[in-house]
Each structure stands twice: as C-alpha cells, then as structure tokens.
Design a protein around this motif. Sequence first.
Motif, PDB file in Angstrom:
ATOM      1  N   GLY A 101      -0.470  -6.294  -8.541  1.00 40.44           N
ATOM      2  CA  GLY A 101      -0.467  -7.720  -7.619  1.00 40.44           C
ATOM      3  C   GLY A 101      -0.712  -7.661  -6.430  1.00 40.44           C
ATOM      4  O   GLY A 101      -1.533  -7.116  -5.927  1.00 40.44           O
ATOM      5  N   ASP A 102      -0.841  -9.288  -5.653  1.00 38.88           N
ATOM      6  CA  ASP A 102      -1.629  -9.090  -4.659  1.00 38.88           C
ATOM      7  C   ASP A 102      -1.211  -7.902  -3.497  1.00 38.88           C
ATOM      8  O   ASP A 102       0.193  -6.862  -3.434  1.00 38.88           O
ATOM      9  N   ASN A 103      -2.268  -7.008  -2.898  1.00 40.26           N
ATOM     10  CA  ASN A 103      -2.229  -5.918  -1.240  1.00 40.26           C
ATOM     11  C   ASN A 103      -1.485  -4.571  -2.002  1.00 40.26           C
ATOM     12  O   ASN A 103      -1.212  -4.328  -1.287  1.00 40.26           O
ATOM     13  N   VAL A 104      -2.395  -4.703  -3.310  1.00 42.17           N
ATOM     14  CA  VAL A 104      -1.758  -2.964  -3.943  1.00 42.17           C
ATOM     15  C   VAL A 104      -2.864  -2.870  -4.078  1.00 42.17           C
ATOM     16  O   VAL A 104      -3.958  -2.557  -3.723  1.00 42.17           O
ATOM     17  N   GLU A 105      -2.370  -1.036  -3.181  1.00 39.35           N
ATOM     18  CA  GLU A 105      -3.681  -0.166  -3.778  1.00 39.35           C
ATOM     19  C   GLU A 105      -3.658   1.175  -4.336  1.00 39.35           C
ATOM     20  O   GLU A 105      -2.631   2.103  -4.882  1.00 39.35           O
ATOM     21  N   ILE A 106      -4.517   1.211  -4.939  1.00 40.79           N
ATOM     22  CA  ILE A 106      -4.588   2.576  -6.145  1.00 40.79           C
ATOM     23  C   ILE A 106      -5.743   3.702  -5.937  1.00 40.79           C
ATOM     24  O   ILE A 106      -6.923   2.706  -5.818  1.00 40.79           O
TER      25      ILE A 106
END
Length: 158
Positions: free
Chosen positions: A25-30
Amino acid sequence: MVTNFISDKAKIGQNVQIWHFSYVGDNVEIGDNVKIGSLAHIDYDVKIGENTKIEGQAYIPPLSRIGKNVFIGPAAALTNDPYPMCDKMIGVTIEDNVIIGARAVIKAGVTVRKNSVVAMGAVVTRDVPENSVVIGSPATIRYSREEYDKKQRKWKEG
C-alpha cells in the motif's frame, strides 16, 4: 495480467523480491534484501527493515513497524484495531531479529521485543520481552531465545 499491486507511493529498497498476487500500500517503506511471499498484504504506512522475510498470506496492517532480520511465517496476522470497529488504530511493533511462526496472531499495540520468538499459532495479546519464546493462546513465555537456538542447532545437526 496484473499479479501484484505495489503503490506508486511505496519506497522499495534494493534487491527486494515481492512474489505473486501481493499487495503493497501507500507510504510503505521496505528496506533492502526483503522477501515478501505470494498473497501477502502489506497495508499503508508500514515500515519494514532490511533482510526481513514475510511469508505468503501474511497480513501486515497499517501503522505496523517491522525491524531488521525478521521472519514472519505463512498466514501470520498482525492487527491494528484493538476494539473493532473503531477509527482509532495502532500498529504492531516487531523489533530486530524476531521470528513469528505460521498463523500467529498479534493484537494491535503489542511490541515483540528484540531476539524473541512467537510460536506458530500463538495468540499474542501483550508485549513480548526481549530474548523470550512465547507459545499458546494466550501466548505465555516458555523459554529463552538461547534455549530456542540450542534446539534449532540440535535439529539441524540431527
């Protein structure tokens, strides 16, 4: 044919593998070197540290924070609404070097501290201390991470 949905607003590190039919989803940081299995659902505003592996069918809800070198087993479910249905939500925090077993369920707002293990099928309703192994429903401490590592080494050697 579309096999994944990865938001344009997600920040994906290097050498990340996202398998079939997964959602990010939106604004996920991996972080770098992360693997996400098939049918996993990583909802919005989630942060995942480097070298983490999330197996298939896992559900990671909004606001979750997952550290580095974490393993989340198949069909594990983290939650973000301690009193459904409510508009006020809080994520789950999984610190570094944690192992979450298959089909474990972790209640919203819980923190699983560094180097801990949550057994498969466990239902975690309160914080898990560092270096401990929790088992059951509700999950209770059974032994230390050191004992878990000894059992794992014995299994590998046998």
